[in-house]
Design a protein around this motif. Structure first.
Motif, mmCIF file in Angstrom:
data_model
loop_
_atom_site.group_PDB
_atom_site.id
_atom_site.type_symbol
_atom_site.label_atom_id
_atom_site.label_comp_id
_atom_site.label_asym_id
_atom_site.label_seq_id
_atom_site.Cartn_x
_atom_site.Cartn_y
_atom_site.Cartn_z
ATOM 1 N N LYS A 48 40.606 42.242 26.857
ATOM 2 C CA LYS A 48 39.289 42.471 27.453
ATOM 3 C C LYS A 48 39.387 42.870 28.929
ATOM 4 O O LYS A 48 38.362 43.058 29.585
ATOM 5 N N THR A 49 40.598 43.012 29.457
ATOM 6 C CA THR A 49 40.758 43.389 30.857
ATOM 7 C C THR A 49 40.108 44.735 31.155
ATOM 8 O O THR A 49 39.518 44.943 32.214
ATOM 9 N N SER A 50 40.193 45.665 30.199
ATOM 10 C CA SER A 50 39.607 46.994 30.413
ATOM 11 C C SER A 50 38.093 46.919 30.572
ATOM 12 O O SER A 50 37.486 47.800 31.187
ATOM 13 N N SER A 67 38.892 39.340 42.514
ATOM 14 C CA SER A 67 38.531 38.276 41.580
ATOM 15 C C SER A 67 39.694 37.964 40.654
ATOM 16 O O SER A 67 40.449 38.859 40.253
ATOM 17 N N LYS A 68 39.821 36.684 40.327
ATOM 18 C CA LYS A 68 40.787 36.283 39.303
ATOM 19 C C LYS A 68 40.386 36.887 37.954
ATOM 20 O O LYS A 68 39.196 37.031 37.651
ATOM 21 N N ILE A 69 41.406 37.239 37.169
ATOM 22 C CA ILE A 69 41.149 37.792 35.847
ATOM 23 C C ILE A 69 42.295 37.373 34.931
ATOM 24 O O ILE A 69 43.408 37.123 35.410
ATOM 25 N N TYR A 70 42.036 37.250 33.658
ATOM 26 C CA TYR A 70 43.097 36.966 32.704
ATOM 27 C C TYR A 70 43.528 38.270 32.037
ATOM 28 O O TYR A 70 42.688 39.041 31.575
ATOM 29 N N ARG A 71 44.832 38.527 31.985
ATOM 30 C CA ARG A 71 45.335 39.733 31.342
ATOM 31 C C ARG A 71 45.236 39.565 29.825
ATOM 32 O O ARG A 71 45.912 38.721 29.243
ATOM 33 N N GLU A 130 47.248 34.868 34.259
ATOM 34 C CA GLU A 130 46.400 35.088 35.425
ATOM 35 C C GLU A 130 46.859 36.303 36.224
ATOM 36 O O GLU A 130 48.044 36.541 36.414
ATOM 37 N N ALA A 131 45.896 37.091 36.701
ATOM 38 C CA ALA A 131 46.139 38.172 37.645
ATOM 39 C C ALA A 131 44.861 38.317 38.467
ATOM 40 O O ALA A 131 43.936 37.494 38.340
ATOM 41 N N SER A 178 39.805 33.494 27.532
ATOM 42 C CA SER A 178 39.809 34.856 28.078
ATOM 43 C C SER A 178 38.407 35.449 28.073
ATOM 44 O O SER A 178 37.997 36.119 29.027
ATOM 45 N N TYR A 179 37.668 35.193 26.991
ATOM 46 C CA TYR A 179 36.302 35.701 26.892
ATOM 47 C C TYR A 179 35.418 35.120 28.002
ATOM 48 O O TYR A 179 34.698 35.853 28.698
ATOM 49 N N VAL A 180 35.500 33.810 28.193
ATOM 50 C CA VAL A 180 34.667 33.157 29.206
ATOM 51 C C VAL A 180 35.060 33.632 30.607
ATOM 52 O O VAL A 180 34.203 33.866 31.468
#
Length: 269
Positions: A168-170, A161-165, A197-198, A135-137
């Motif tokens: 750290k999403t905020s 962009s792809k992001i992991y929920r 994934e989101a 998630s960090y990377v």
């Protein structure tokens, strides 16, 4: 007998093979476009971390293929990745590092001094299985994509962009609120519910007054808390708007071939 993978039972895996997409991830951008109308009337687009090219295929399908030969000359789509991929008609490849300012300059040169109308990024780090580390990377990759987007996006442009929920999403959300009037996290049905994934979507890009282009990752590390409130008006912990896609297919279900054929016939009639 070899074990059948979940991918091969997945409806979007099958549809990708059937329709000629290089990966099932094409449907994630297709569903984002269907929901937010991101690709309407565009002529300049950038696909970051593009390989193997399914999102570049979507860009070409919507922006390039339907046009006349004369209008196709006005369309410029560039796929950026350090890894090569098979050619796509209407898409120019650039093998560069998206964390370098020289890459941003090369993209603007490709657009002959103009800037992109949309920047998309489906990049993700190789999974280690360690959730916190992955998630960090991933967040750092998103911040890097946002950083180069601030160089190459025109005013009013969009970003996906792809992001992991995760917790750290905020971090990505507050960064994007500086540059986009409308920001939300989107979950397509092509992305399994079981996956973290989101996709973060920013629309109506506008540089803050007096903003100096820089590497946002380094800027964040210099002043992580007071800096957020100063530029966004939000405290470090924020509520991130979330939008889900509702479609006829569910990536977490297993469909038999008979059911698939029946549903296609009903849809065609």
């Amino acid at each position: 007998m070899g074990k059948t993978s979940k991918d091969k039972r997945d409806i979007f895996y099958r549809l990708a093979k059937e329709q000629g997409w290089r990966a099932r991830s094409a449907f994630k951008l297709l569903q984002a476009d269907e929901t937010f109308h991101l690709l309407d009337g565009l002529h300049r687009a950038v696909d970051l971390c593009a390989a193997p090219g399914s999102w570049s295929q979507v860009l070409a399908k919507h922006m390039y293929e339907p046009l006349s030969e004369e209008d196709k000359k006005k369309v410029k789509i560039i796929a950026v990745d350090m890894q090569g991929m098979a050619p796509i008609e209407g898409v120019t490849q650039m093998r560069e590092d998206i964390s370098k300012e020289s890459t941003a300059e090369a993209i603007i040169n490709f657009f002959e001094g103009e800037k992109a109308q949309i920047v998309v990024c489906d990049g993700a780090p190789d999974s280690t299985g360690m959730h916190d580390f992955d998630s960090y990377v991933q967040i750092e990759l998103v911040i890097t994509a946002i950083s180069i987007a601030t160089y190459i996006l025109e005013e009013g442009g969009s970003f996906v962009s792809k992001i992991y929920r995760c917790d750290k999403t905020s971090k990505a959300y507050t960064q994007m609120k500086r540059f986009f009037k409308d920001v939300c996290v989107f979950k397509p049905s092509a992305s399994r519910n079981s996956s973290i994934e989101a996709f973060v979507i920013g629309r109506q890009f506008c540089l803050p007054e007096g903003h100096k282009l820089c590497n946002l990752t380094l800027e964040w590390q210099n002043d992580p808390s007071t800096w957020i409130e100063e530029f966004t008006g939000y405290p470090p912990a924020v509520t991130v708007p979330f939008v889900g896609y509702k479609g006829e297919w569910d990536s977490d279900r297993t469909y038999g071939m008979t059911i698939m054929c029946t549903m296609r016939l009903c849809r065609n009639h």
